[in-house]
Scaffold this motif. Structure first.
Motif, PDB file in Angstrom:
ATOM      1  N   ALA A   1       0.830  -1.218   0.000  1.00 43.08           N
ATOM      2  CA  ALA A   1       0.000   0.000   0.000  1.00 43.08           C
ATOM      3  C   ALA A   1       0.859   1.260   0.000  1.00 43.08           C
ATOM      4  N   VAL A   2       1.854   1.321   0.870  1.00 43.78           N
ATOM      5  CA  VAL A   2       2.625   2.572   0.976  1.00 43.78           C
ATOM      6  C   VAL A   2       3.643   2.713  -0.150  1.00 43.78           C
TER       7      VAL A   2
ATOM      8  N   ASP B   1      -2.598   5.211  -0.447  1.00 43.66           N
ATOM      9  CA  ASP B   1      -1.793   5.133   0.775  1.00 43.66           C
ATOM     10  C   ASP B   1      -0.309   5.368   0.519  1.00 43.66           C
TER      11      ASP B   1
ATOM     12  N   GLY C   1      -2.747   8.881   7.639  1.00 45.71           N
ATOM     13  CA  GLY C   1      -2.322   7.974   6.572  1.00 45.71           C
ATOM     14  C   GLY C   1      -2.171   6.564   7.103  1.00 45.71           C
ATOM     15  N   ARG C   2      -1.796   5.671   6.204  1.00 43.70           N
ATOM     16  CA  ARG C   2      -1.699   4.256   6.567  1.00 43.70           C
ATOM     17  C   ARG C   2      -0.526   4.009   7.520  1.00 43.70           C
TER      18      ARG C   2
END
Ligand code: CA
Ligand code: CA
Lengths: 313, 313
Positions: free
Chosen positions: A30-31, A38, A258-259
């Motif tokens: 995701a990041v 994300d 954020g994630r």
């Protein structure tokens, strides 16, 4: 064929399929996905790891305490007065209960006698020499062999995805720096820990930095976010711990926007390591385990999530 | 043709041929040549740079002091009591001499009022907002435009040769971190500076790290090697400064074994910048200039060694 080949190389071979492994893989994907919701720029991909109980074993006593006690024994010949003075007498008599009973004052005297009054270079050498041969009294294994293979893979996996990885530990910063690069691939500048005061001193043979018998900073509990801010200056997006001493580091990390990823190594494997949590004087995990579900912190079960515990075993 | 093309791209285009440039190029070639007698592994290629007067202009007053005075003016509406209380009254009256006359106590009050009592996130935002528009009273240029182009090239040149570059400054660590990455390409974790004490605080809207009105560490003079040891944990092999506050950093760096480089930016260019050294209250260069020949520290003449001073000029 290259992407396929890469995809087939499992970056986390010592992790069993399960929620912990999945959370890690999903978070990193995701990041690191540019354009995704994300996405985090590489420079902000900061991950922090506790050390004792998170990267290596901390039972039956913290390795740094074992070091301090060994140093008292090694230095005893130069200190005949220790035979009659607590807490040193108890250390030399092997009476660990009496040492513990000497409390904070006794421990501070042991730390002053073994960790201060020498240069940083000299201390580094003493630690490096000791750690090269020191072993766990229960297993007979070198302390540096009782590191967690799955966490080594996790560190490498994060680095491969352009994370910068730091140790943030209650342990002594210079005790750790003497061996973390060789052991975990984490260099001195990425190690944050507790410290005593240092002083720059000119001598006839050149300048040295002396270690003073005076506490400077305790990098534990609420000290961990402070140590992170002081040394890194950025809020981590991922943090890994194993005890209540990591509560605030996990909270500081996962309460950012954020994630985020917060994980706790749970020592539930009596067979391959040691099983302990709420009642352990070393590495107590109680408040952080209670808070984990609401905070979104995931437990890593050593028993269920890890195929292997120690490298090569 | 690729090596040739690379060789033809001058990494230091703003440096004139001369002893300073030559010393830099020779040093980098020596430590980066595998198998050579002076080879240093990339992980140990640590270079430290002072900030004020070494990477950007520090005249007529340190930029951080200009920031503090501007903050007093900006906050004055919320502090009617300042009209009658020194040193604030003098700041608001624009009487810099009276501010200076208030001494350490007055300066500490200004710092407490402008640098503490807020979260680290809030402070970072205040600094970022200020530095985006603040300009030097003498030149009208943005402070962030009064950085030294040759030093930017030097930083990039060292990085390209696998050095890790740190700022080690007497300035406030969090004041610098708000803009060093954008301005010099040096991220927060590579900035070492003076600090006030921090405290982790839980609030109704989540945790914050508060900045307390209490000095923690002065990263100047003998504090610089201590700051280096604390943050980096390795002795630099190259250090760059401009004043007596860098004496111990230069000494610590160049007294290590193996090849070392210590250099001093000498402000001798009254035309393009400001000429000052032994008698300047800001950035005094006296003792370090006397010691330079015996210590092997090389002076960088802004006048003779630099083709360009500021970027794009
Ligand atoms: Ca721990
Ligand atoms: Ca300076």
């Amino acid at each position: 064929w290259l992407p396929l080949a890469l995809a087939q190389t499992d970056p986390l071979p010592s992790w069993n399929e399960g929620p912990a492994r999945q959370a890690i893989v999903d978070f990193v994907a995701a990041v690191a996905t540019e354009g995704g919701p994300d996405y985090v720029a590489p420079g902000d991909r900061i991950a922090t790891f506790d050390n004792d109980g998170t990267l290596w074993s901390e039972q039956p006593v913290y390795v740094q305490l074992a070091f301090a006690l060994d140093r008292v024994r090694a230095l005893a010949a130069d200190h005949p007065e220790w035979k009659d003075a607590e807490p040193f007498r108890s250390v030399l008599a092997g009476d660990l209960n009496a040492v513990v009973a000497s409390g904070k004052k006794g421990l501070a005297e042991i730390m002053a006698a073994t960790h201060a009054g020498m240069s940083t270079d000299a201390f580094e050498q003493v630690v490096a020499d000791w750690i090269a041969t020191a072993s766990n009294p229960r297993t007979g294994m070198l302390y540096t062999a009782m590191i967690y293979q799955p966490m080594l893979e996790l560190i490498d996996y994060l680095k491969a995805n352009e994370f910068e990885v730091f140790i943030v530990s209650g342990g002594g910063i210079e005790f750790m720096r003497a061996w973390t690069e060789r052991t975990y691939g984490i260099p001195p500048q990425n190690v944050v820990g507790s410290s005593i005061r240092l002083e720059y001193v000119e001598t006839d043979t050149g300048p040295v930095i002396m270690r003073l018998a005076e506490l400077n900073f305790i990098d534990d509990g609420p000290g961990k976010p402070v140590g992170i801010q002081s040394h890194i200056g950025k809020r981590p997006i991922a943090a890994f711990g194993n005890s209540d001493g990591d509560f605030q580091m996990l909270e500081w990390t996962t309460s950012g926007s954020g994630r985020r990823l917060g994980m706790i190594v749970h020592h539930d494997d009596a067979e391959r390591e040691v099983a302990y949590d709420r009642d352990s004087p070393v590495g107590r995990l109680d408040k952080a385990m209670d808070a984990a579900p609401a905070e979104g912190w995931l437990l890593i079960s050593m028993k269920d999530d890890w195929k292997t515990v120690f490298p090569g075993r």
